[in-house]
Scaffold this active site. Structure first.
Site, mmCIF file in Angstrom:
data_model
loop_
_atom_site.group_PDB
_atom_site.id
_atom_site.type_symbol
_atom_site.label_atom_id
_atom_site.label_comp_id
_atom_site.label_asym_id
_atom_site.label_seq_id
_atom_site.Cartn_x
_atom_site.Cartn_y
_atom_site.Cartn_z
ATOM 1 N N LYS A 84 53.245 64.284 51.441
ATOM 2 C CA LYS A 84 54.098 63.475 50.492
ATOM 3 C C LYS A 84 54.946 64.081 49.731
ATOM 4 O O LYS A 84 56.243 63.740 49.451
ATOM 5 C CB LYS A 84 52.843 62.698 49.624
ATOM 6 C CG LYS A 84 52.171 61.611 50.492
ATOM 7 C CD LYS A 84 51.010 61.104 49.827
ATOM 8 C CE LYS A 84 50.121 60.350 50.921
ATOM 9 N NZ LYS A 84 48.990 59.653 50.170
ATOM 10 N N SER B 48 46.187 54.523 49.354
ATOM 11 C CA SER B 48 47.145 55.470 48.700
ATOM 12 C C SER B 48 48.169 54.697 48.238
ATOM 13 O O SER B 48 48.942 55.034 47.337
ATOM 14 C CB SER B 48 47.598 56.524 49.517
ATOM 15 O OG SER B 48 48.107 56.489 50.556
#
Length: 235
Positions: free
Chosen positions: A119, A76
């Site tokens: 996140k 990611s």
């Protein structure tokens, strides 16, 4: 020449020695491979953007992932590492109020990642106002409670062209030539007032016993059901 980029890397120009990227931190195999992909794609992208800029083909670079004792793995950080390398090569900063995540392919496609809730929470904790996410994570983001998205502007992209535009806007970095190779940017703005939404209301009901053995107990049950159930605000 030395300096620091927005991603915590070291800039050091060396002539005639060949490019080298050193990555430190407790990284897993997948994240190590992501750094290789990031460098390869950053070189391709830079040749399109500034053909005369050979920094990524000549420089010695060091990219460090902080908190070295914490294991890290996964793809990611692909778009983030690529943006950091381009920041070094162009000597232009990435916008400080932008966070980003997304797996990157060798053709510049931005792919789905996990941990969107965590996140988003991290971005709010660090007072970041804008986040760049993969287009394929749009539904995951919209499933989050509004108070978790409060104050965030989320940009959804499917190609690095749009990551570059968002990350280097107003930085003095060269503009892309032509239209984006992506499907366009989808932007979701969640008002900061969503964090102040009223708490949910729950109703507490009284369940009668199976039998009333005394007039006093029977009277208590009758009184409880004659009155409306109390309302409790959960804070």
């Amino acid at each position: 020449e030395e300096g620091a980029d927005a991603g915590g890397g070291q800039r050091q120009q060396r002539s005639g020695s060949g490019a080298r990227l050193k990555v430190t931190g407790k990284l897993g195999k997948v994240m190590g491979e992501s750094s290789d992909i990031a460098l390869t794609y950053a070189r391709i992208f830079l040749r399109e953007l500034e053909p005369s800029n050979g920094f990524l083909d000549e420089a010695s670079m060091h990219m460090n992932m902080p908190e070295g004792a914490t294991p890290k793995d996964g793809p990611s950080a692909g778009v983030t590492m690529t943006s950091a390398l381009l920041s070094l090569a162009l000597d232009r900063p990435v916008k400080q109020d932008v966070a980003m995540t997304g797996e990157l392919t060798l053709t510049g496609k931005v792919l789905r990642v996990g941990g969107i809730k965590e996140k988003a929470i991290a971005a709010r904790r660090e007072s970041v106002s804008a986040i760049v996410l993969p287009m394929s994570n749009h539904a995951d983001y919209m499933e989050l409670k509004p108070h978790l998205r409060a104050g965030l502007t989320a940009h959804f992209v499917d190609h690095f062209d749009d990551v570059y535009r968002l990350a280097f806007e107003d930085s003095g970095a060269p503009a892309l030539h032509g239209a984006s190779r992506g499907a366009g940017v989808v932007t979701v703005v969640t008002d900061a007032d969503e964090a102040m939404s009223p708490p949910p209301v729950s109703t507490v009901a009284v369940t009668p016993p199976t039998s009333a053995k005394s007039p006093t107990a029977a009277a208590m049950v009758a009184a409880a059901f004659a009155a409306p159930p109390p309302v409790v605000r959960v804070r």
